[in-house]
Design a protein around this motif. Structure first.
Motif, PDB file in Angstrom:
ATOM      1  N   ALA A 162       1.133  -1.396   0.115  1.00  0.00           N
ATOM      2  CA  ALA A 162      -0.201   0.134  -0.131  1.00  0.00           C
ATOM      3  C   ALA A 162       0.819   1.035   0.496  1.00  0.00           C
ATOM      4  O   ALA A 162       1.740   0.864   0.980  1.00  0.00           O
ATOM      5  CB  ALA A 162      -0.933  -0.024   1.505  1.00  0.00           C
ATOM      6  N   VAL A 163       0.654   2.047  -0.747  1.00  0.00           N
ATOM      7  CA  VAL A 163       1.464   3.715  -1.236  1.00  0.00           C
ATOM      8  C   VAL A 163      -0.067   4.529  -1.403  1.00  0.00           C
ATOM      9  O   VAL A 163       0.292   5.052  -1.962  1.00  0.00           O
ATOM     10  CB  VAL A 163       2.260   3.369  -2.068  1.00  0.00           C
ATOM     11  N   PRO A 164      -0.313   4.847  -0.457  1.00  0.00           N
ATOM     12  CA  PRO A 164      -0.998   5.965  -0.312  1.00  0.00           C
ATOM     13  C   PRO A 164      -0.719   7.412  -0.303  1.00  0.00           C
ATOM     14  O   PRO A 164       0.048   8.095  -0.100  1.00  0.00           O
ATOM     15  CB  PRO A 164      -1.915   5.842   1.462  1.00  0.00           C
ATOM     16  N   THR A 165      -1.389   7.960  -1.606  1.00  0.00           N
ATOM     17  CA  THR A 165      -1.238   9.444  -1.435  1.00  0.00           C
ATOM     18  C   THR A 165      -1.724  10.670  -0.988  1.00  0.00           C
ATOM     19  O   THR A 165      -1.659  11.614  -0.909  1.00  0.00           O
ATOM     20  CB  THR A 165      -1.453   9.690  -2.539  1.00  0.00           C
ATOM     21  N   ASN A 166      -2.947   9.434  -0.159  1.00  0.00           N
ATOM     22  CA  ASN A 166      -3.255  11.021   1.329  1.00  0.00           C
ATOM     23  C   ASN A 166      -3.732   9.850   2.208  1.00  0.00           C
ATOM     24  O   ASN A 166      -3.681   8.864   2.648  1.00  0.00           O
ATOM     25  CB  ASN A 166      -4.717  11.449   0.879  1.00  0.00           C
ATOM     26  N   LEU A 167      -3.830  10.452   3.528  1.00  0.00           N
ATOM     27  CA  LEU A 167      -4.583  10.168   5.136  1.00  0.00           C
ATOM     28  C   LEU A 167      -5.523   9.665   5.401  1.00  0.00           C
ATOM     29  O   LEU A 167      -6.127  10.033   6.208  1.00  0.00           O
ATOM     30  CB  LEU A 167      -3.674  10.278   5.915  1.00  0.00           C
ATOM     31  N   ALA A 168      -6.448   9.991   4.165  1.00  0.00           N
ATOM     32  CA  ALA A 168      -8.514   9.766   5.162  1.00  0.00           C
ATOM     33  C   ALA A 168      -8.567   9.024   6.003  1.00  0.00           C
ATOM     34  O   ALA A 168      -9.842   9.792   6.604  1.00  0.00           O
ATOM     35  CB  ALA A 168      -8.734   9.804   2.626  1.00  0.00           C
ATOM     36  N   HIS A 169      -8.230   7.780   6.123  1.00  0.00           N
ATOM     37  CA  HIS A 169      -8.649   7.338   6.742  1.00  0.00           C
ATOM     38  C   HIS A 169      -7.980   5.918   7.014  1.00  0.00           C
ATOM     39  O   HIS A 169      -6.870   5.909   6.392  1.00  0.00           O
ATOM     40  CB  HIS A 169     -10.127   6.390   6.336  1.00  0.00           C
ATOM     41  N   ASP A 170      -8.727   4.987   7.841  1.00  0.00           N
ATOM     42  CA  ASP A 170      -7.561   3.642   8.304  1.00  0.00           C
ATOM     43  C   ASP A 170      -7.741   2.807   7.694  1.00  0.00           C
ATOM     44  O   ASP A 170      -7.102   1.542   7.317  1.00  0.00           O
ATOM     45  CB  ASP A 170      -7.922   2.761  10.044  1.00  0.00           C
ATOM     46  N   GLY A 171      -8.625   2.537   6.513  1.00  0.00           N
ATOM     47  CA  GLY A 171      -8.462   1.392   5.043  1.00  0.00           C
ATOM     48  C   GLY A 171      -6.651   1.248   4.832  1.00  0.00           C
ATOM     49  O   GLY A 171      -7.000   0.348   4.358  1.00  0.00           O
ATOM     50  N   LEU A 172      -6.393   2.209   4.940  1.00  0.00           N
ATOM     51  CA  LEU A 172      -4.447   1.871   3.887  1.00  0.00           C
ATOM     52  C   LEU A 172      -3.728   0.902   4.669  1.00  0.00           C
ATOM     53  O   LEU A 172      -3.011   0.501   3.764  1.00  0.00           O
ATOM     54  CB  LEU A 172      -3.757   3.065   4.034  1.00  0.00           C
ATOM     55  N   CYS A 173      -4.014   0.560   5.528  1.00  0.00           N
ATOM     56  CA  CYS A 173      -3.444  -0.548   6.651  1.00  0.00           C
ATOM     57  C   CYS A 173      -4.344  -1.657   7.221  1.00  0.00           C
ATOM     58  O   CYS A 173      -4.375  -2.707   7.748  1.00  0.00           O
ATOM     59  CB  CYS A 173      -2.483  -0.858   7.589  1.00  0.00           C
ATOM     60  N   SER A 174      -5.656  -1.323   7.247  1.00  0.00           N
ATOM     61  CA  SER A 174      -6.694  -2.811   7.301  1.00  0.00           C
ATOM     62  C   SER A 174      -6.876  -3.829   6.926  1.00  0.00           C
ATOM     63  O   SER A 174      -6.863  -3.538   5.109  1.00  0.00           O
ATOM     64  CB  SER A 174      -8.252  -2.031   7.561  1.00  0.00           C
ATOM     65  N   PRO A 175      -7.527  -4.734   7.338  1.00  0.00           N
ATOM     66  CA  PRO A 175      -7.854  -5.934   6.387  1.00  0.00           C
ATOM     67  C   PRO A 175      -9.233  -5.869   6.000  1.00  0.00           C
ATOM     68  O   PRO A 175      -9.570  -6.852   5.867  1.00  0.00           O
ATOM     69  CB  PRO A 175      -7.706  -7.131   7.595  1.00  0.00           C
ATOM     70  N   VAL A 176      -9.869  -5.143   5.232  1.00  0.00           N
ATOM     71  CA  VAL A 176     -11.116  -5.026   5.104  1.00  0.00           C
ATOM     72  C   VAL A 176     -11.047  -3.791   4.013  1.00  0.00           C
ATOM     73  O   VAL A 176     -10.445  -3.052   3.479  1.00  0.00           O
ATOM     74  CB  VAL A 176     -11.541  -4.099   5.585  1.00  0.00           C
ATOM     75  N   ALA A 177     -11.219  -3.864   2.448  1.00  0.00           N
ATOM     76  CA  ALA A 177     -11.875  -3.325   1.131  1.00  0.00           C
ATOM     77  C   ALA A 177     -13.172  -2.859   1.097  1.00  0.00           C
ATOM     78  O   ALA A 177     -14.249  -3.505   1.014  1.00  0.00           O
ATOM     79  CB  ALA A 177     -11.500  -4.265  -0.233  1.00  0.00           C
ATOM     80  N   THR A 178     -13.129  -1.690   1.199  1.00  0.00           N
ATOM     81  CA  THR A 178     -14.285  -0.876   1.014  1.00  0.00           C
ATOM     82  C   THR A 178     -14.708  -0.693  -0.816  1.00  0.00           C
ATOM     83  O   THR A 178     -14.197   0.310  -0.788  1.00  0.00           O
ATOM     84  CB  THR A 178     -15.046   0.543   1.966  1.00  0.00           C
ATOM     85  N   LEU A 179     -15.699  -1.589  -1.007  1.00  0.00           N
ATOM     86  CA  LEU A 179     -15.815  -1.132  -2.144  1.00  0.00           C
ATOM     87  C   LEU A 179     -17.390  -0.996  -2.623  1.00  0.00           C
ATOM     88  O   LEU A 179     -18.205  -1.920  -2.437  1.00  0.00           O
ATOM     89  CB  LEU A 179     -16.001  -2.247  -3.118  1.00  0.00           C
ATOM     90  N   ASP A 180     -18.087  -0.136  -3.517  1.00  0.00           N
ATOM     91  CA  ASP A 180     -19.313   0.108  -4.156  1.00  0.00           C
ATOM     92  C   ASP A 180     -19.857  -1.102  -5.056  1.00  0.00           C
ATOM     93  O   ASP A 180     -18.910  -1.141  -5.364  1.00  0.00           O
ATOM     94  CB  ASP A 180     -19.444   1.567  -4.775  1.00  0.00           C
ATOM     95  N   ASN A 181     -21.064  -1.300  -4.534  1.00  0.00           N
ATOM     96  CA  ASN A 181     -21.414  -2.141  -5.094  1.00  0.00           C
ATOM     97  C   ASN A 181     -23.396  -2.194  -5.882  1.00  0.00           C
ATOM     98  O   ASN A 181     -23.188  -0.606  -5.302  1.00  0.00           O
ATOM     99  CB  ASN A 181     -21.753  -3.469  -4.985  1.00  0.00           C
TER     100      ASN A 181
END
Length: 353
Positions: free
Chosen positions: A115-134
């Motif tokens: 993971a190479v994030p370009t912002n720090l908007a939330h803790d998903g950058l290192c979490s075991p969860v992917a949040t995706l629109d469906n």
């Protein structure tokens, strides 16, 4: 006497500092993550594509994949495109949507994610969860933790300030989430993972107590570390409990009830955390939380993100339905709309307009 330990799922590499991106190739090779240099790099069309020009020469064996959005279809399509590439690892370079797409795609094809994030908007950058629109709105999908997290603070400083501020709200909301977890333990006997709770709470406290701001590398370092620790705490507990309580239920309610008007995740979580802390009876803590959020330019009243008081009351009432089975201060109090409205009026008086 036997030594009793447990294995903690966490990244092999966490590199947070100015200029970290310039050493990405060396870090991945040194840690044997991608010795051959064969990487699949998922990149956004915005900040990620601009960074591609900067780091592509140091990754001559990489293949680049532009991701259009943050939907489940985007992630599945990305996995299909990467499947036949015989890569060592997948790199997600960009904002939260790109990281989540890359997480899902990497898990689907059985490769580790960097993971190479370009912002720090939330803790998903290192979490075991992917949040995706469906098709049903938005879903959370379990994935392995990133094998490495590389955060270049110089890159973060160039991100839109609102995205970085949102990460502050998400980190601080950990304190409320852990309080909800402890409430459920007292009332329902829900088991608490003490290590996960400690990591999440201290991550939130570190951001809450830090005197700096988003223009300060020292503060950005603490914020980035807090978001990484939040993600690891969720891996330890096996779910999002350490970092997701009534604050996140209120956030999800905004997203579901007002999908076209919802604010940033961290903005809504910070507001939810301040109000939920007040609901809990911790009035001084709620006031202090609101003061810190305000200092960082984050909302503490629904009007500040475009919602009326009645819409906020509706979101708070609906919030428990967003996480069935999760017990927080909202489920505990089971407030009716008129009660929520009365407490909200007291909250406004306490924190000042």
């Amino acid at each position: 006497m036997p030594l009793l330990t447990r294995l903690i799922p966490s990244p092999v590499v966490v590199d947070i500092r100015p200029g970290a991106l310039d050493d990405l190739a060396c870090v991945l090779a040194d840690e044997r993550i991608a010795q051959s240099g064969r990487l699949a790099v998922a990149v956004s069309g915005g900040s990620g594509s601009r960074l591609r020009e900067r780091i592509a020469p140091s990754l001559p064996g990489a293949s680049w994949y532009e991701v259009g959005g943050g939907t489940l279809d985007d992630a599945i399509r990305l996995a299909g495109e990467m499947k036949s590439g015989h890569y060592d690892a997948v790199v997600g370079l960009g904002g939260g949507k790109i990281i989540d797409c890359a997480k899902f795609a990497a898990a689907r094809i059985g490769l580790p994610l960097v993971a190479v994030p370009t912002n720090l908007a939330h803790d998903g950058l290192c979490s075991p969860v992917a949040t995706l629109d469906n098709d049903a709105g938005r879903g959370s999908y379990g994935v392995p933790n990133p094998i490495a997290v590389v955060i270049d603070l110089d890159v973060i400083r160039e991100a839109p300030a609102r995205f970085v501020r949102a990460g502050i709200g998400d980190a601080i909301s950990n304190i409320n989430a852990v309080a909800d977890w402890e409430l459920s333990n007292r009332v329902n006997g829900e088991k608490i993972d003490g290590l996960a709770a400690a990591m999440a709470r201290q991550a939130g406290e570190a951001v809450l107590r830090h005197p700096g701001g988003i223009g300060d590398n020292g503060f950005l370092q603490v914020l980035a570390e807090a978001l990484v620790l939040s993600g690891i705490s969720m891996s330890i507990s096996g779910d999002s409990r350490p970092s997701s309580g009534s604050c996140h239920e209120i956030n999800h309610a905004f997203d579901l009830l007002f999908p076209k008007r919802a604010a940033a995740h961290g903005e809504q979580c910070g507001l939810g955390a301040a109000f939920a802390t007040y609901l809990r009876g911790a009035h001084e803590e709620a006031v202090h939380t609101a003061e810190v959020l305000r200092r960082h330019g984050l909302p503490v009243l629904p009007e500040e993100i475009g919602f009326t008081v009645d819409e906020f009351v509706r979101a708070v009432e609906f919030a428990p339905e967003t996480r069935p089975g999760r017990y927080t201060i909202l489920e505990h109090l089971d407030l009716k709309p008129n009660q929520i409205k009365d407490i909200y009026a007291d909250y406004v008086k306490a924190i000042g307009s």
